[in-house]
Motif scaffolding. Structure first.
Motif, PDB file in Angstrom:
ATOM      1  N   LEU A  72       0.838  -1.210   0.000  1.00  0.00           N
ATOM      2  CA  LEU A  72       0.000   0.000   0.000  1.00  0.00           C
ATOM      3  C   LEU A  72       0.875   1.264   0.000  1.00  0.00           C
ATOM      4  O   LEU A  72       0.550   2.241  -0.693  1.00  0.00           O
ATOM      5  N   ALA A  73       1.975   1.229   0.753  1.00  0.00           N
ATOM      6  CA  ALA A  73       2.876   2.402   0.760  1.00  0.00           C
ATOM      7  C   ALA A  73       3.366   2.688  -0.656  1.00  0.00           C
ATOM      8  O   ALA A  73       3.392   3.840  -1.109  1.00  0.00           O
ATOM      9  N   GLU A  74       3.721   1.631  -1.375  1.00  0.00           N
ATOM     10  CA  GLU A  74       4.271   1.828  -2.729  1.00  0.00           C
ATOM     11  C   GLU A  74       3.184   2.224  -3.717  1.00  0.00           C
ATOM     12  O   GLU A  74       3.399   3.083  -4.567  1.00  0.00           O
ATOM     13  N   SER A  75       1.992   1.631  -3.587  1.00  0.00           N
ATOM     14  CA  SER A  75       0.940   1.955  -4.571  1.00  0.00           C
ATOM     15  C   SER A  75       0.316   3.329  -4.295  1.00  0.00           C
ATOM     16  O   SER A  75       0.021   4.089  -5.208  1.00  0.00           O
ATOM     17  N   ALA A  76       0.156   3.676  -3.015  1.00  0.00           N
ATOM     18  CA  ALA A  76      -0.502   4.959  -2.699  1.00  0.00           C
ATOM     19  C   ALA A  76       0.462   6.135  -2.769  1.00  0.00           C
ATOM     20  O   ALA A  76       0.087   7.231  -3.194  1.00  0.00           O
ATOM     21  N   PHE A  77       1.702   5.913  -2.350  1.00  0.00           N
ATOM     22  CA  PHE A  77       2.627   7.046  -2.198  1.00  0.00           C
ATOM     23  C   PHE A  77       3.933   6.890  -2.978  1.00  0.00           C
ATOM     24  O   PHE A  77       4.831   7.718  -2.853  1.00  0.00           O
ATOM     25  N   GLY A  78       4.075   5.793  -3.731  1.00  0.00           N
ATOM     26  CA  GLY A  78       5.236   5.664  -4.618  1.00  0.00           C
ATOM     27  C   GLY A  78       6.484   5.067  -4.004  1.00  0.00           C
ATOM     28  O   GLY A  78       7.523   4.992  -4.665  1.00  0.00           O
ATOM     29  N   GLY A  79       6.432   4.629  -2.744  1.00  0.00           N
ATOM     30  CA  GLY A  79       7.614   4.010  -2.148  1.00  0.00           C
ATOM     31  C   GLY A  79       7.509   3.968  -0.642  1.00  0.00           C
ATOM     32  O   GLY A  79       6.473   4.346  -0.066  1.00  0.00           O
ATOM     33  N   LEU A  80       8.587   3.511  -0.024  1.00  0.00           N
ATOM     34  CA  LEU A  80       8.627   3.440   1.445  1.00  0.00           C
ATOM     35  C   LEU A  80      10.041   3.784   1.912  1.00  0.00           C
ATOM     36  O   LEU A  80      11.013   3.195   1.432  1.00  0.00           O
ATOM     37  N   ASP A  81      10.134   4.764   2.814  1.00  0.00           N
ATOM     38  CA  ASP A  81      11.443   5.216   3.308  1.00  0.00           C
ATOM     39  C   ASP A  81      11.696   4.852   4.766  1.00  0.00           C
ATOM     40  O   ASP A  81      12.845   4.693   5.169  1.00  0.00           O
ATOM     41  N   ILE A  82      10.604   4.809   5.558  1.00  0.00           N
ATOM     42  CA  ILE A  82      10.764   4.677   7.016  1.00  0.00           C
ATOM     43  C   ILE A  82       9.735   3.675   7.543  1.00  0.00           C
ATOM     44  O   ILE A  82       8.546   3.761   7.191  1.00  0.00           O
ATOM     45  N   ILE A  83      10.203   2.752   8.373  1.00  0.00           N
ATOM     46  CA  ILE A  83       9.266   1.861   9.078  1.00  0.00           C
ATOM     47  C   ILE A  83       9.448   2.091  10.575  1.00  0.00           C
ATOM     48  O   ILE A  83      10.583   2.081  11.074  1.00  0.00           O
ATOM     49  N   VAL A  84       8.345   2.280  11.288  1.00  0.00           N
ATOM     50  CA  VAL A  84       8.389   2.332  12.746  1.00  0.00           C
ATOM     51  C   VAL A  84       7.626   1.122  13.283  1.00  0.00           C
ATOM     52  O   VAL A  84       6.399   1.033  13.132  1.00  0.00           O
ATOM     53  N   ASN A  85       8.376   0.174  13.831  1.00  0.00           N
ATOM     54  CA  ASN A  85       7.756  -1.011  14.439  1.00  0.00           C
ATOM     55  C   ASN A  85       7.364  -0.648  15.860  1.00  0.00           C
ATOM     56  O   ASN A  85       8.158  -0.791  16.798  1.00  0.00           O
ATOM     57  N   ASN A  86       6.135  -0.154  15.996  1.00  0.00           N
ATOM     58  CA  ASN A  86       5.669   0.365  17.285  1.00  0.00           C
ATOM     59  C   ASN A  86       4.612  -0.519  17.936  1.00  0.00           C
ATOM     60  O   ASN A  86       4.499  -0.526  19.160  1.00  0.00           O
ATOM     61  N   ALA A  87       3.847  -1.287  17.142  1.00  0.00           N
ATOM     62  CA  ALA A  87       2.759  -2.095  17.732  1.00  0.00           C
ATOM     63  C   ALA A  87       3.333  -3.038  18.773  1.00  0.00           C
ATOM     64  O   ALA A  87       4.386  -3.645  18.561  1.00  0.00           O
ATOM     65  N   GLY A  88       2.675  -3.151  19.900  1.00  0.00           N
ATOM     66  CA  GLY A  88       3.153  -4.054  20.939  1.00  0.00           C
ATOM     67  C   GLY A  88       2.061  -4.314  21.958  1.00  0.00           C
ATOM     68  O   GLY A  88       1.092  -3.551  22.058  1.00  0.00           O
ATOM     69  N   ILE A  89       2.235  -5.402  22.686  1.00  0.00           N
ATOM     70  CA  ILE A  89       1.276  -5.744  23.744  1.00  0.00           C
ATOM     71  C   ILE A  89       2.036  -6.154  25.005  1.00  0.00           C
ATOM     72  O   ILE A  89       3.204  -6.507  24.943  1.00  0.00           O
TER      73      ILE A  89
END
Ligand SMILES: NC(=O)c1ccc[n+]([C@@H]2O[C@H](COP(=O)([O-])OP(=O)(O)OC[C@H]3O[C@@H](n4cnc5c(N)ncnc54)[C@H](O)[C@@H]3O)[C@@H](O)[C@H]2O)c1
Length: 249
Positions: A72-89
């Motif tokens: 989705l990052a690539e199709s909606a915005f043309g690419g991906l530069d930064i990932i923040v792995n924040n989800a946690g429990i």
């Protein structure tokens, strides 16, 4: 505007820290994928941001969902530069000897396997941009284990080790990998952990932190966006406590 023409993906982007991290990236020019399992929370944050954000329904334990969020990052915005792995429990306050295997596995999958999956599926996308940055949200629990909180701390210690190893592995591809170690902050996850007499316990925790307060989503968003930005271009493999001095002494 530190993130103009950048695309960031934030897991758990509908929740406490994540929502503030999304807002901060967007305010500084980034387009943002809000990846969260909770569609009500995630969609609300994406709507608040408007055209510069998209919600991706994503259980970070699922390789299909993770791959779809990256796509989705690539199709909606043309690419991906930064990932923040924040989800946690967290798990309920519970000693190791009393914990069932399903709880152990769930904590490990959400907190740790997710980082593997976003590396597996996200790194090729960042590499296609010629480089970028990953920031993992670990915890001070990785350094200071507490009774009843051991497995959570173990999962976060593994995230710190993962961060360091991946930083070394990805340096030649111009991808920096860092982590932050938040101290207790009053979001849903803390309320899940401390349970019914929350206010009393929160006050007690705050009194033990040298700067005499809990962390805030804003504190975490400042640290994450710094590490993801060009200002931190020589930082990789870092585990940065954001903790008011909690792990210093
Ligand atoms: N708040 C604290 O005291 C504290 C302290 C140290 C570290 N952390 C870490 O900070 C991160 C963010 O926590 P928070 O305080 O914002 O908690 P939070 O509970 O407010 O938010 C967590 C978000 O993650 C999402 N999420 C949970 N499981 C998911 C899954 N399987 N797939 C996708 N999304 C999922 C939730 O829907 C929620 O939006 C976590 O990794 C947590 O371990 C929090």
């Amino acid at each position: 505007m530190r993130f103009e023409n950048k695309v960031a993906l934030v897991t758990g982007g509908g929740g406490g820290f994540g929502a503030e991290i999304v807002r901060r990236f967007a305010a500084e020019g980034a387009s943002v994928i809000v990846a969260d399992m909770n569609s009500e929370l995630g969609e609300k944050v994406a709507e608040e941001i408007g055209d510069a954000a998209r919600f991706s329904q994503c259980d970070v334990r699922s390789s299909d969902d993770v791959a779809a969020a990256v796509t989705l990052a690539e199709s909606a915005f043309g690419g991906l530069d930064i990932i923040v792995n924040n989800a946690g429990i967290v798990h309920p306050k519970q000693n190791v000897a009393d914990m069932d295997e399903a709880t152990y596995q769930k904590v490990m999958d959400v907190n740790l396997k997710s980082v593997f999956l976003f590396s597996r599926y996200g790194v090729p996308a960042i590499a296609r941009r010629g480089g970028g940055s990953i920031v993992n949200v670990a915890s001070t629990a990785s350094l200071k284990p507490r009774a009843g909180n051991v497995i959570y701390g173990v999962s976060k210690a593994a995230v710190v080790a993962f961060t360091k190893g991946l930083a070394v592995e990805l340096a030649e591809r111009n991808i920096r990998v860092n982590s932050i170690l938040p101290v207790a902050s009053k979001t849903q996850i803390l309320l899940d952990f401390v349970g019914p007499d929350a206010d009393e316990q929160i006050e007690r925790i705050a009194s033990m932190i040298p700067l005499k307060r809990l962390g805030t989503p804003g504190d975490m968003a400042s640290a994450v966006t710094f590490l993801a930005s060009e200002e931190a271009s020589f930082l990789t493999g870092v585990a940065m406590p954001v903790d008011g001095g909690w792990t210093a002494g």
